[in-house]
Design a protein around this motif. Structure first.
Motif, PDB file in Angstrom:
ATOM      1  N   LEU A 228     -39.701   3.468  11.549  1.00  0.00           N
ATOM      2  CA  LEU A 228     -38.800   2.327  11.428  1.00  0.00           C
ATOM      3  C   LEU A 228     -37.455   2.727  10.826  1.00  0.00           C
ATOM      4  N   ALA A 229     -37.460   3.690   9.916  1.00  0.00           N
ATOM      5  CA  ALA A 229     -36.204   4.159   9.323  1.00  0.00           C
ATOM      6  C   ALA A 229     -35.318   4.806  10.376  1.00  0.00           C
ATOM      7  N   ILE A 230     -35.927   5.532  11.290  1.00  0.00           N
ATOM      8  CA  ILE A 230     -35.143   6.136  12.369  1.00  0.00           C
ATOM      9  C   ILE A 230     -34.610   5.047  13.295  1.00  0.00           C
ATOM     10  N   TYR A 231     -35.443   4.067  13.590  1.00  0.00           N
ATOM     11  CA  TYR A 231     -35.034   2.996  14.497  1.00  0.00           C
ATOM     12  C   TYR A 231     -33.906   2.159  13.893  1.00  0.00           C
ATOM     13  N   PHE A 232     -34.053   1.777  12.623  1.00  0.00           N
ATOM     14  CA  PHE A 232     -33.041   0.935  11.977  1.00  0.00           C
ATOM     15  C   PHE A 232     -31.916   1.732  11.313  1.00  0.00           C
ATOM     16  N   LYS A 233     -32.033   3.059  11.329  1.00  0.00           N
ATOM     17  CA  LYS A 233     -31.049   3.949  10.689  1.00  0.00           C
ATOM     18  C   LYS A 233     -30.867   3.563   9.218  1.00  0.00           C
ATOM     19  N   SER A 234     -32.000   3.459   8.517  1.00  0.00           N
ATOM     20  CA  SER A 234     -32.006   3.016   7.124  1.00  0.00           C
ATOM     21  C   SER A 234     -32.443   4.143   6.203  1.00  0.00           C
ATOM     22  N   VAL A 235     -31.619   4.435   5.230  1.00  0.00           N
ATOM     23  CA  VAL A 235     -31.946   5.453   4.233  1.00  0.00           C
ATOM     24  C   VAL A 235     -33.021   4.929   3.280  1.00  0.00           C
ATOM     25  N   TYR A 236     -33.032   3.643   3.033  1.00  0.00           N
ATOM     26  CA  TYR A 236     -33.961   3.058   2.076  1.00  0.00           C
ATOM     27  C   TYR A 236     -35.400   3.123   2.574  1.00  0.00           C
ATOM     28  N   LEU A 237     -35.599   2.933   3.854  1.00  0.00           N
ATOM     29  CA  LEU A 237     -36.954   3.012   4.387  1.00  0.00           C
ATOM     30  C   LEU A 237     -37.500   4.435   4.318  1.00  0.00           C
ATOM     31  N   ILE A 238     -36.670   5.413   4.574  1.00  0.00           N
ATOM     32  CA  ILE A 238     -37.154   6.793   4.535  1.00  0.00           C
ATOM     33  C   ILE A 238     -37.438   7.222   3.101  1.00  0.00           C
ATOM     34  N   SER A 239     -36.646   6.743   2.149  1.00  0.00           N
ATOM     35  CA  SER A 239     -36.944   7.079   0.751  1.00  0.00           C
ATOM     36  C   SER A 239     -38.238   6.401   0.309  1.00  0.00           C
ATOM     37  N   GLY A 240     -38.487   5.196   0.789  1.00  0.00           N
ATOM     38  CA  GLY A 240     -39.756   4.534   0.500  1.00  0.00           C
ATOM     39  C   GLY A 240     -40.935   5.260   1.130  1.00  0.00           C
TER      40      GLY A 240
END
Length: 92
Positions: A54-66
């Motif tokens: 999902l972090a790759i899909y949404f381009k979110s740094v917060y999801l990958i850190s989670g």
């Protein structure tokens, strides 16, 4: 690129839900403590992997850190429980 990701998510999401349900059943019904620990560990790593997707899909740094934090927590849980089961003591 977006259509391929959506198509991939349509394939991956049912697989993750099925695996998560099977792990939940094993965590509840597990005949031994190692079975329960393995099921919880697999659920944690599956959630972390799904968060990374999902972090790759949404381009979110917060999801990958989670996702990284969750994966590290699951690894520490494994080490702590393995130490407890082998030495029968709690703590460092």
């Amino acid at each position: 690129m977006s259509s391929e990701v959506v198509m991939l998510m349509k394939i991956i999401l049912p697989l993750y839900v099925t695996a998560f349900l099977l792990y939940t059943v094993r965590a509840i019904k597990g005949p031994t403590i190692p079975d329960i620990i393995l099921a919880v560990d697999c659920m944690s790593f599956d959630i972390a992997a799904f968060m990374a997707i999902l972090a790759i899909y949404f381009k979110s740094v917060y999801l990958i850190s989670g996702a990284i934090t969750l994966a590290l927590w699951a690894y520490l849980l494994d080490v702590y429980i393995a130490n407890h089961l082998t030495k029968k003591e709690v703590g460092a």
